[in-house]
Structure formats: structure tokens, C-alpha cells
Design a protein around this motif. Structure first.
Motif, PDB file in Angstrom:
ATOM      1  N   VAL A  42       5.019   0.698  -7.581  1.00 50.36           N
ATOM      2  CA  VAL A  42       6.286   1.370  -6.774  1.00 50.36           C
ATOM      3  C   VAL A  42       5.636   2.516  -6.846  1.00 50.36           C
ATOM      4  O   VAL A  42       5.868   3.689  -5.712  1.00 50.36           O
ATOM      5  N   LEU A  46       5.692   4.956  -3.531  1.00 55.92           N
ATOM      6  CA  LEU A  46       6.424   5.680  -2.582  1.00 55.92           C
ATOM      7  C   LEU A  46       5.867   6.920  -2.390  1.00 55.92           C
ATOM      8  O   LEU A  46       6.375   7.556  -1.171  1.00 55.92           O
ATOM      9  N   GLY A  49       3.690   5.775   1.099  1.00 61.18           N
ATOM     10  CA  GLY A  49       4.638   5.200   1.657  1.00 61.18           C
ATOM     11  C   GLY A  49       5.330   7.423   2.493  1.00 61.18           C
ATOM     12  O   GLY A  49       5.970   7.480   3.439  1.00 61.18           O
ATOM     13  N   VAL A  70      11.866   6.298   4.660  1.00 60.22           N
ATOM     14  CA  VAL A  70      12.175   5.124   4.327  1.00 60.22           C
ATOM     15  C   VAL A  70      11.831   4.282   4.303  1.00 60.22           C
ATOM     16  O   VAL A  70      11.362   3.234   3.445  1.00 60.22           O
ATOM     17  N   ALA A  71      11.533   3.725   5.380  1.00 58.50           N
ATOM     18  CA  ALA A  71      10.313   2.766   6.251  1.00 58.50           C
ATOM     19  C   ALA A  71       9.292   2.742   5.162  1.00 58.50           C
ATOM     20  O   ALA A  71       9.338   1.936   5.468  1.00 58.50           O
ATOM     21  N   SER A  72       8.623   3.839   5.726  1.00 56.39           N
ATOM     22  CA  SER A  72       7.187   4.060   5.435  1.00 56.39           C
ATOM     23  C   SER A  72       7.813   3.776   3.802  1.00 56.39           C
ATOM     24  O   SER A  72       6.515   3.107   2.952  1.00 56.39           O
ATOM     25  N   ALA A  73       8.150   4.264   2.947  1.00 57.41           N
ATOM     26  CA  ALA A  73       8.490   4.223   1.483  1.00 57.41           C
ATOM     27  C   ALA A  73       8.956   2.862   1.297  1.00 57.41           C
ATOM     28  O   ALA A  73       7.645   2.108   0.040  1.00 57.41           O
ATOM     29  N   ILE A  74       9.107   2.344   1.918  1.00 61.34           N
ATOM     30  CA  ILE A  74       9.613   0.933   1.776  1.00 61.34           C
ATOM     31  C   ILE A  74       8.491  -0.414   1.607  1.00 61.34           C
ATOM     32  O   ILE A  74       8.263  -1.198   1.088  1.00 61.34           O
ATOM     33  N   VAL A  75       7.608  -0.447   2.997  1.00 58.28           N
ATOM     34  CA  VAL A  75       6.535  -1.198   3.257  1.00 58.28           C
ATOM     35  C   VAL A  75       5.540  -0.540   2.413  1.00 58.28           C
ATOM     36  O   VAL A  75       4.584  -1.385   2.044  1.00 58.28           O
ATOM     37  N   VAL A  77       5.255   0.885  -1.427  1.00 56.54           N
ATOM     38  CA  VAL A  77       6.143  -0.484  -2.479  1.00 56.54           C
ATOM     39  C   VAL A  77       5.673  -1.543  -2.270  1.00 56.54           C
ATOM     40  O   VAL A  77       5.119  -2.076  -3.396  1.00 56.54           O
ATOM     41  N   ILE A  78       6.075  -2.733  -1.329  1.00 55.40           N
ATOM     42  CA  ILE A  78       5.824  -3.923  -1.032  1.00 55.40           C
ATOM     43  C   ILE A  78       4.369  -3.798  -1.149  1.00 55.40           C
ATOM     44  O   ILE A  78       3.776  -4.826  -1.386  1.00 55.40           O
TER      45      ILE A  78
END
Length: 252
Positions: A42, A46, A49, A70-75, A77-78
Motif C-alpha cells: 500500500v 501510494l 501512484g 486519487v485515481a493514480s493512487a488507487i491504481v 495500490v492495487i
């Protein structure tokens, strides 16, 4: 004479092995390895991302910057956390637990001493590779491991009790050898087929009994290495004595 096979490693429950094996790092990884690397994934996700989201910004006041971050951080993290858990966290956790179940240097030395004093796994009268030889060899391995386990227990009444049980196991092991030789001799003849089946069944029960007794003794030994009091394990020792094979009391 065949080479003596080494006694099996202590094994057992990795949680109980924490009392005598490993340190804070290995204990943490064995208990929560997946969580440790999930958090690492994670954090890396972060960071990656966020760096990706900050690239390609047309103007300092770009209104879509926050959404993109936010979108980059989510991607991130995944794509970082999931592989971190599956390909690093879970394997490391399994390795840490395997390490805890392995023999410590003290236990290895005790097992080596027990093996040096053990009877031959293939004595005279048994045919190499026969089911009788395999069954007796399994009994020898378990009894040898039992004596190795006893050597790791601190001196005291509980250790003396375990030694007494070990002496009984040695006597039962001699009876197992007699049964194995008997089975080897009568199996070849058709009139002795029924006797061979009966002896074989008892010998397999004995092999399982020796194994279970040793596993139970290993668990008791862990308790005794952290609490040497006899009262704490008296009930377990009584159960262990009753659990040990009793071949001599049964008719052949």
C-alpha cells in the motif's frame, strides 16, 4: 547393515514453537506476514501512484489534479499491494512458519545424539524394502525422535518421567522387531497368511502409536522448556504413558 536414517525434525504447531525458536522478526512474519507486506505494498502503491498522478500536469492550477492523484493512487495500490501479498507476503509467511517448525541447533544436537544411540533400522532377519522392514524402520525413527525430544527437556521430575516412558518404548520396540521378524518368516508360506495379516495389522498400529506418542512428547517438551513444573504437565504425562504402544500385553 543399513545406514541409520536421521530422526524426524520437531515439527509441531508453529505458534507453540515460538517459545523456543526464532525472534521478534520471524514471529511477526509467521503471524502476520501477509499483513506486513500488504502495508508495504500500500505504501509503495501510494508513492508510485502519487508520482504518476503528478506527471503530465498542463497547468499548476489544473482542476483535475486531485481526481487524477486519487485515481493514480488507487491504481498504484492495487497493482503493488496485491502482488506484494500474493508473491511476497504469503510465501514469506510460509517460510517463517517452516523455520519455526525446524529444529534449533540445540534440538539438532539432541537428535544427533539420539540417532547415534539408536538401534539399526534394518537388523538381521528383515529383508530390505519389505513391508516388515519399512514398518519396523518407522517404529525406530519415532522412538529415536522421542529420545531426542527428551534430551531437550530441562532436568527435573518431568524429564525423569519421560525417560521412564522412553525405557518402556525401547522394550516395546524390541517386541515390534520380534513381530516384524515373525511376519517376515510366516508371510512366505500359505498356511501362515492369516498370521501374517494379523501381525502386519498390529505392527502398523504400533508404528502409528510410536509416531503419535513422539508427537505428543514433543508438545509436552515445549511446555516443559518454558515451565519446568511437573504439575503443569502431569495430566499430559499420564495420557502419554497410556498412549504408548503396549505390544507385550497382547497375544501373538
Amino acid at each position: 547393515m543399513a545406514t541409520r536414517r536421521p530422526a524426524p525434525p520437531p515439527g509441531g504447531d508453529w505458534r507453540r514453537r515460538m517459545a523456543v525458536r526464532g525472534g521478534r522478526v520471524s514471529h511477526t512474519l509467521a503471524s502476520h506476514g501477509w499483513l506486513v507486506f500488504l502495508l508495504v505494498g500500500v505504501g509503495v502503491g501510494l508513492l508510485v501512484g502519487g508520482l504518476i498522478g503528478l506527471t503530465d500536469v498542463p497547468e499548476p492550477g489544473d482542476p483535475g489534479l486531485g481526481v487524477r492523484l486519487v485515481a493514480s493512487a488507487i491504481v498504484g495500490v492495487i497493482f503493488c499491494a496485491v502482488p506484494s501479498v500474493l508473491f511476497v507476503g504469503l510465501p514469506v509467511q510460509a517460510l517463517a512458519r517452516s523455520y519455526l517448525r525446524s529444529a534449533s541447533p540445540e534440538e539438532q544436537q539432541a537428535m544427533q545424539q539420539a540417532v547415534a544411540a539408536a538401534p539399526a533400522g534394518l537388523p538381521d532377519g528383515l529383508v530390505p524394502g519389505s513391508r516388515w522392514a519399512r514398518a519396523y524402520s518407522g517404529c525406530v525413527e519415532s522412538v529415536t525422535a522421542f529420545h531426542g525430544v527428551v534430551r531437550t527437556v530441562p532436568d527435573g521430575p518431568a524429564k525423569d518421567w519421560l525417560r521412564d516412558i522412553g525405557t518402556r518404548l525401547d522394550t516395546e520396540l524390541a517386541e515390534a522387531l520380534r513381530m516384524a521378524r515373525l511376519g517376515e518368516n510366516v508371510e512366505a508360506g500359505a498356511p501362515g497368511a492369516a498370521v501374517a495379516r494379523s501381525v502386519g495389522a498390529r505392527l502398523e498400529v504400533a508404528r502409528a502409536g510410536f509416531h503419535d506418542t513422539t508427537e505428543h512428547a514433543a508438545a509436552i517438551a515445549l511446555d516443559l522448556r518454558t515451565d519446568t513444573g511437573l504439575e503443569a504437565v502431569r495430566a499430559q504425562l499420564d495420557q502419554l504413558a497410556a498412549q504408548a504402544p503396549h505390544l507385550r500385553t497382547e497375544p501373538t
